[in-house]
Motif scaffolding. Structure first.
Motif, PDB file in Angstrom:
ATOM      1  N   ALA A   1       0.528 -20.029   1.842  1.00  0.00           N
ATOM      2  CA  ALA A   1       0.760 -18.694   2.933  1.00  0.00           C
ATOM      3  C   ALA A   1      -0.152 -17.264   2.058  1.00  0.00           C
ATOM      4  CB  ALA A   1       1.821 -18.977   3.127  1.00  0.00           C
ATOM      5  N   LEU A   2       0.221 -17.644   1.079  1.00  0.00           N
ATOM      6  CA  LEU A   2      -0.228 -16.606   0.074  1.00  0.00           C
ATOM      7  C   LEU A   2      -1.323 -16.228   0.207  1.00  0.00           C
ATOM      8  CD1 LEU A   2       2.423 -17.292  -3.218  1.00  0.00           C
ATOM      9  CD2 LEU A   2       2.708 -15.158  -1.827  1.00  0.00           C
ATOM     10  N   VAL A   3      -2.201 -16.967  -0.221  1.00  0.00           N
ATOM     11  CA  VAL A   3      -4.063 -16.178   0.179  1.00  0.00           C
ATOM     12  C   VAL A   3      -3.696 -16.009   1.294  1.00  0.00           C
ATOM     13  CG1 VAL A   3      -6.161 -17.773   0.410  1.00  0.00           C
ATOM     14  CG2 VAL A   3      -4.408 -18.771  -1.695  1.00  0.00           C
ATOM     15  N   LEU A   4      -3.278 -16.855   2.865  1.00  0.00           N
ATOM     16  CA  LEU A   4      -3.538 -15.907   3.951  1.00  0.00           C
ATOM     17  C   LEU A   4      -2.840 -14.799   3.730  1.00  0.00           C
ATOM     18  CD1 LEU A   4      -2.859 -19.071   5.951  1.00  0.00           C
ATOM     19  CD2 LEU A   4      -5.376 -17.566   5.590  1.00  0.00           C
ATOM     20  N   LEU A   5      -2.029 -14.263   3.278  1.00  0.00           N
ATOM     21  CA  LEU A   5      -0.808 -13.279   3.457  1.00  0.00           C
ATOM     22  C   LEU A   5      -2.437 -11.744   2.518  1.00  0.00           C
ATOM     23  CD1 LEU A   5       1.486 -11.186   3.628  1.00  0.00           C
ATOM     24  CD2 LEU A   5       1.994 -11.725   1.441  1.00  0.00           C
ATOM     25  N   ARG A   6      -2.336 -12.266   1.263  1.00  0.00           N
ATOM     26  CA  ARG A   6      -3.656 -11.573   0.432  1.00  0.00           C
ATOM     27  C   ARG A   6      -4.312 -10.950   1.737  1.00  0.00           C
ATOM     28  NH1 ARG A   6      -3.220  -8.622  -2.315  1.00  0.00           N
ATOM     29  NH2 ARG A   6      -2.532 -10.038  -4.137  1.00  0.00           N
ATOM     30  N   LEU A   7      -5.368 -12.110   2.034  1.00  0.00           N
ATOM     31  CA  LEU A   7      -6.608 -11.927   2.804  1.00  0.00           C
ATOM     32  C   LEU A   7      -6.259 -11.488   4.083  1.00  0.00           C
ATOM     33  CD1 LEU A   7      -8.109 -15.383   2.155  1.00  0.00           C
ATOM     34  CD2 LEU A   7      -9.016 -13.035   1.651  1.00  0.00           C
ATOM     35  N   GLY A   8      -5.364 -11.239   5.127  1.00  0.00           N
ATOM     36  CA  GLY A   8      -4.944 -11.403   6.767  1.00  0.00           C
ATOM     37  C   GLY A   8      -4.035  -9.698   6.356  1.00  0.00           C
ATOM     38  N   ALA A   9      -3.601  -9.323   5.057  1.00  0.00           N
ATOM     39  CA  ALA A   9      -2.961  -7.840   4.748  1.00  0.00           C
ATOM     40  C   ALA A   9      -3.934  -6.722   4.346  1.00  0.00           C
ATOM     41  CB  ALA A   9      -1.660  -8.120   3.469  1.00  0.00           C
ATOM     42  N   HIS A  10      -5.341  -7.602   4.181  1.00  0.00           N
ATOM     43  CA  HIS A  10      -6.501  -6.398   3.686  1.00  0.00           C
ATOM     44  C   HIS A  10      -7.323  -6.502   4.621  1.00  0.00           C
ATOM     45  CE1 HIS A  10      -5.847  -5.379  -0.547  1.00  0.00           C
ATOM     46  NE2 HIS A  10      -5.637  -6.340  -0.673  1.00  0.00           N
ATOM     47  N   VAL A  11      -7.330  -6.966   5.703  1.00  0.00           N
ATOM     48  CA  VAL A  11      -8.183  -7.222   6.724  1.00  0.00           C
ATOM     49  C   VAL A  11      -7.568  -6.742   7.701  1.00  0.00           C
ATOM     50  CG1 VAL A  11      -9.200  -8.288   8.922  1.00  0.00           C
ATOM     51  CG2 VAL A  11      -9.912  -9.251   6.572  1.00  0.00           C
ATOM     52  N   VAL A  12      -6.490  -6.696   8.200  1.00  0.00           N
ATOM     53  CA  VAL A  12      -6.043  -6.266   8.842  1.00  0.00           C
ATOM     54  C   VAL A  12      -5.943  -4.380   8.691  1.00  0.00           C
ATOM     55  CG1 VAL A  12      -3.082  -5.603  10.508  1.00  0.00           C
ATOM     56  CG2 VAL A  12      -4.025  -8.059  10.251  1.00  0.00           C
ATOM     57  N   LEU A  13      -5.010  -3.960   7.158  1.00  0.00           N
ATOM     58  CA  LEU A  13      -5.635  -2.717   7.089  1.00  0.00           C
ATOM     59  C   LEU A  13      -6.701  -2.236   7.024  1.00  0.00           C
ATOM     60  CD1 LEU A  13      -2.349  -2.449   3.845  1.00  0.00           C
ATOM     61  CD2 LEU A  13      -1.774  -1.612   5.958  1.00  0.00           C
ATOM     62  N   GLY A  14      -7.479  -2.686   6.763  1.00  0.00           N
ATOM     63  CA  GLY A  14      -9.152  -2.184   7.222  1.00  0.00           C
ATOM     64  C   GLY A  14      -9.131  -1.627   8.449  1.00  0.00           C
ATOM     65  N   ALA A  15      -8.796  -2.956   9.437  1.00  0.00           N
ATOM     66  CA  ALA A  15      -9.632  -3.374  10.390  1.00  0.00           C
ATOM     67  C   ALA A  15      -8.461  -1.790  11.522  1.00  0.00           C
ATOM     68  CB  ALA A  15      -8.626  -4.345  11.711  1.00  0.00           C
ATOM     69  N   VAL A  16      -7.086  -1.650  11.254  1.00  0.00           N
ATOM     70  CA  VAL A  16      -6.339  -0.443  11.421  1.00  0.00           C
ATOM     71  C   VAL A  16      -6.924   0.803  10.546  1.00  0.00           C
ATOM     72  CG1 VAL A  16      -4.797  -1.292  12.656  1.00  0.00           C
ATOM     73  CG2 VAL A  16      -4.417  -0.596  10.545  1.00  0.00           C
ATOM     74  N   GLY A  17      -7.756   0.622   9.885  1.00  0.00           N
ATOM     75  CA  GLY A  17      -8.310   2.230   9.038  1.00  0.00           C
ATOM     76  C   GLY A  17      -7.384   2.820   8.133  1.00  0.00           C
ATOM     77  N   LEU A  18      -6.196   1.743   7.770  1.00  0.00           N
ATOM     78  CA  LEU A  18      -5.837   2.412   6.701  1.00  0.00           C
ATOM     79  C   LEU A  18      -6.312   1.083   5.476  1.00  0.00           C
ATOM     80  CD1 LEU A  18      -1.936   2.362   8.386  1.00  0.00           C
ATOM     81  CD2 LEU A  18      -4.247   4.149   7.462  1.00  0.00           C
ATOM     82  N   ALA A  19      -7.335   1.567   4.828  1.00  0.00           N
ATOM     83  CA  ALA A  19      -7.671   0.071   3.462  1.00  0.00           C
ATOM     84  C   ALA A  19      -7.235   0.771   2.910  1.00  0.00           C
ATOM     85  CB  ALA A  19      -9.472  -0.097   4.108  1.00  0.00           C
ATOM     86  N   VAL A  20      -6.618  -0.685   1.610  1.00  0.00           N
ATOM     87  CA  VAL A  20      -6.141   0.539   0.387  1.00  0.00           C
ATOM     88  C   VAL A  20      -7.448  -0.001  -0.690  1.00  0.00           C
ATOM     89  CG1 VAL A  20      -4.669  -0.753  -1.492  1.00  0.00           C
ATOM     90  CG2 VAL A  20      -4.467  -1.355   0.793  1.00  0.00           C
ATOM     91  N   ALA A  21      -7.539   1.565  -0.637  1.00  0.00           N
ATOM     92  CA  ALA A  21      -8.988   1.829  -1.430  1.00  0.00           C
ATOM     93  C   ALA A  21      -8.042   2.955  -2.926  1.00  0.00           C
ATOM     94  CB  ALA A  21     -10.185   2.732  -0.808  1.00  0.00           C
ATOM     95  N   GLY A  22      -7.215   3.392  -3.157  1.00  0.00           N
ATOM     96  CA  GLY A  22      -6.642   4.416  -4.022  1.00  0.00           C
ATOM     97  C   GLY A  22      -5.698   3.346  -5.152  1.00  0.00           C
ATOM     98  N   THR A  23      -6.091   3.554  -6.167  1.00  0.00           N
ATOM     99  CA  THR A  23      -5.154   3.120  -7.123  1.00  0.00           C
ATOM    100  C   THR A  23      -3.232   2.788  -6.965  1.00  0.00           C
ATOM    101  OG1 THR A  23      -6.905   4.208  -8.617  1.00  0.00           O
ATOM    102  CG2 THR A  23      -4.781   3.491  -9.715  1.00  0.00           C
ATOM    103  N   PHE A  24      -2.977   3.614  -6.032  1.00  0.00           N
ATOM    104  CA  PHE A  24      -1.560   3.748  -5.572  1.00  0.00           C
ATOM    105  C   PHE A  24      -1.677   2.356  -4.674  1.00  0.00           C
ATOM    106  CE2 PHE A  24       2.523   4.526  -3.442  1.00  0.00           C
ATOM    107  CZ  PHE A  24       3.197   4.440  -3.729  1.00  0.00           C
ATOM    108  N   GLY A  25      -1.978   2.746  -4.076  1.00  0.00           N
ATOM    109  CA  GLY A  25      -2.140   1.481  -2.921  1.00  0.00           C
ATOM    110  C   GLY A  25      -2.514  -0.118  -3.369  1.00  0.00           C
ATOM    111  N   HIS A  26      -2.864  -0.063  -4.283  1.00  0.00           N
ATOM    112  CA  HIS A  26      -3.421  -1.600  -4.675  1.00  0.00           C
ATOM    113  C   HIS A  26      -2.069  -1.744  -6.305  1.00  0.00           C
ATOM    114  CE1 HIS A  26      -7.614  -2.431  -3.599  1.00  0.00           C
ATOM    115  NE2 HIS A  26      -8.229  -1.720  -3.617  1.00  0.00           N
ATOM    116  N   LEU A  27      -2.050  -0.853  -6.634  1.00  0.00           N
ATOM    117  CA  LEU A  27      -0.871  -1.155  -7.369  1.00  0.00           C
ATOM    118  C   LEU A  27       0.530  -1.418  -6.868  1.00  0.00           C
ATOM    119  CD1 LEU A  27      -1.026   1.235 -10.296  1.00  0.00           C
ATOM    120  CD2 LEU A  27      -1.313  -0.576 -10.144  1.00  0.00           C
ATOM    121  N   LEU A  28       0.558  -0.404  -5.411  1.00  0.00           N
ATOM    122  CA  LEU A  28       1.316  -1.269  -4.884  1.00  0.00           C
ATOM    123  C   LEU A  28       1.794  -2.838  -4.401  1.00  0.00           C
ATOM    124  CD1 LEU A  28       4.292  -0.203  -3.095  1.00  0.00           C
ATOM    125  CD2 LEU A  28       3.250   0.434  -1.538  1.00  0.00           C
ATOM    126  N   PHE A  29       0.213  -2.831  -3.856  1.00  0.00           N
ATOM    127  CA  PHE A  29       0.022  -3.982  -3.115  1.00  0.00           C
ATOM    128  C   PHE A  29       0.055  -5.166  -4.776  1.00  0.00           C
ATOM    129  CE2 PHE A  29      -1.516  -4.239   1.540  1.00  0.00           C
ATOM    130  CZ  PHE A  29      -2.096  -5.860   1.438  1.00  0.00           C
TER     131      PHE A  29
END
Length: 144
Positions: free
Chosen positions: A85-113
């Motif tokens: 579930a943790l692996v799927l959550l990691r991959l799924g969250a990044h894929v879903v956010l990328g698909a809706v145009g909210l890809a995590v790209a900045g330092t703050f976003g990655h630290l929050l993640f």
């Protein structure tokens, strides 16, 4: 309910099984957030490697007596489900956010993640251990 948590599960020979301490799961939480930590700060690779070594050393020395519990936990379906579930959550969250145009790209976003993944990992592993210990205690009581 607090009394249940205070009673440790027992092995077949009657010895109590000491649960893994929650701080031990923080190592696992750190490893689950490693991707985002490295994306935010690539120089974090060396401290992450050092923490992985510390985790291995602690596992093989200080917590050696609890290795039996860790093996029983990994044999359980619940712990494997948490890991998947943790692996799927990691991959799924990044894929879903990328698909809706909210890809995590900045330092703050990655630290929050990283913080969210670490907290999720520690919480789920603690819960899986608690559930597994209750199941072990129930099985031992039924066998007695």
């Amino acid at each position: 309910m607090a009394a249940e948590a205070a009673r440790p599960a027992k092995t077949a020979d009657g010895k109590p099984i000491k649960p893994l301490p929650v701080w031990f799961f923080a190592f696992e939480g750190l490893m689950s957030s490693a991707y985002d930590l490295l994306r935010a700060y690539p120089q974090a690779m060396y401290p992450l490697i050092a923490m992985a070594v510390v985790n291995i050393v602690i596992s093989l020395t200080v917590l050696r007596s609890r290795v039996r519990l860790a093996k029983r936990l990994w044999r359980g379906k619940g712990t494997r489900k948490v890991a998947i579930a943790l692996v799927l959550l990691r991959l799924g969250a990044h894929v879903v956010l990328g698909a809706v145009g909210l890809a995590v790209a900045g330092t703050f976003g990655h630290l929050l993640f990283a913080v969210l993944m670490s907290a999720t990992t520690v919480t789920l592993l603690w819960y899986a251990q608690r559930t597994a210990l209750r199941a072990i205690e129930r099985d031992d009581a039924a066998a007695a």
